[in-house]
Each structure stands twice: as structure tokens, then as C-alpha cells.
Design a protein around this motif. Sequence first.
Motif, short mmCIF file in Angstrom:
data_model
loop_
_atom_site.label_atom_id
_atom_site.label_comp_id
_atom_site.label_asym_id
_atom_site.label_seq_id
_atom_site.Cartn_x
_atom_site.Cartn_y
_atom_site.Cartn_z
N GLN A 74 -18.33 -12.10 -11.34
CA GLN A 74 -19.25 -12.93 -10.57
C GLN A 74 -18.48 -14.00 -9.80
O GLN A 74 -18.84 -14.36 -8.67
N ARG A 75 -17.42 -14.52 -10.41
CA ARG A 75 -16.62 -15.58 -9.80
C ARG A 75 -15.50 -15.04 -8.91
O ARG A 75 -14.77 -15.81 -8.28
N ARG B 24 -24.15 -18.49 -10.64
CA ARG B 24 -22.71 -18.61 -10.94
C ARG B 24 -22.51 -19.46 -12.19
O ARG B 24 -22.99 -20.59 -12.27
#
Length: 225
Positions: A134-135, A202
Motif C-alpha cells: 500500500q505504501r 494508508r
Amino acid sequence: MERAKNLKPIASDNSVRAKNRICIIVIFLFHLVGLTGFIIPSLTVLFITLVPWHLLLMLGIIVYSYDNFDSRFLLFALTTFVIGFLAEYIGVHTGWLFGHYQYGRTLGIKLFEIPLMIGVNWFLLIYAAGVILQRSRLQNTWVRIFTGSMVLTLLDVLIEPIAIHFDYWHWLDAGVPFKNYGCWFMLSALLLFIFEQFKFKRQSIVGPALLIAQFIFFAVLNLIY
């Protein structure tokens, strides 16, 4: 009054960063302590009995660090736990998944011969890998899922010799079958796909820190044993 209002989010951000730093310190500290316990022969038996408690502690840290805990996160955790547990049930009782293996005593209390902690472990690994991706700068969902599945399969390559040595589980086949790694990849891909569907906001680096700590922990043990 405006200045007071503007200070509120800054204070909140600082408090979140402080909380995340504490979580990361605890993660690495307990993995280091666990590593020491597994290496020193006089402590090994004690630390083996602490493995389920270690996993529960890591679960607590992940839940505590999650930003805006809600029912969606709980649903994802339960879904991952159940699917991971069922996959292991099928593997142990039929050999269709992973191969022919049985669990030892290290992971603690069992239900239908499957440790409950294995479901917790699947959640922790999938969540940690999902947050790393995701990052990341990977924009394509399928590339993220493939990459995450490869990373988790690589981790299993490190886990297997240590798991056998410390009675997490043992194989009834001669050695670890290649089928095991294929099933790890496929199950990881399925669970990471589910992670993607929840579209979580996030998250912090606490999850990735846990996965990095796991890699270091098992890599060092592989060098020693």
C-alpha cells in the motif's frame, strides 16, 4: 483562538508518531529477546512455550497501531483468520494443500489439530505485506498482489527449517515439498487480493516493521541452525 485550533492536529500527529515509534520499538525488542532465547540453549525450552504469547502480543500491537479501528478492519482480520485456518485444516487433514504435515506443540492450543495461532499468524503476515505494498510505488493491483505473494513465499523459505527444528510443525514427506511453496504463494495471493478489496486508508510503518523483524529473526536463526 485560531492558533489553538491549529495546534490540535499537530499535537494529534505527534501523538500518533510517538505511538507508532513505541510499537516499532516493542516489535524489534521482543524479536531480539526471542532471538536470544532461541539461541541460548538453557533458555530455548522456555522461549518455545512463549511463542503463542509473542504472536498475541504482535496482534495487540497491530490492532493498537491501526489508524481508526473500525468494523471493516475487524471483518478483514476475521476473514483472514478463518481462510488461513481452513486452508491449514485442509492441508493437515487431506494433504491437498501444502503437502503432508502435522503441527507440533510450539504454536499452542489446537482446534481440530490446527493451532489457533496459525490463523493469527496469517492475519499478521497478510496485513503487514498489504501495508508495505500500500505504501509502495506499485500502482497496479495485480503487480502488488504478485509481489506480496513472492515476498511471503520467500519468508516461508526462511521459516520452514526453523519451524521444523523447533516443533512448530513437521513434514511427513521427505523434506519440504515444492507444493508447499506453491500453496503459500496462492493462499497469500488470495488473502492479499482480499486486503486490496477493503481499500484501507494508508497505514503506518508498524505493519512493515513487523514483517522486516520476521525476516531478520528467521534469517539469523537459519545462519545459526
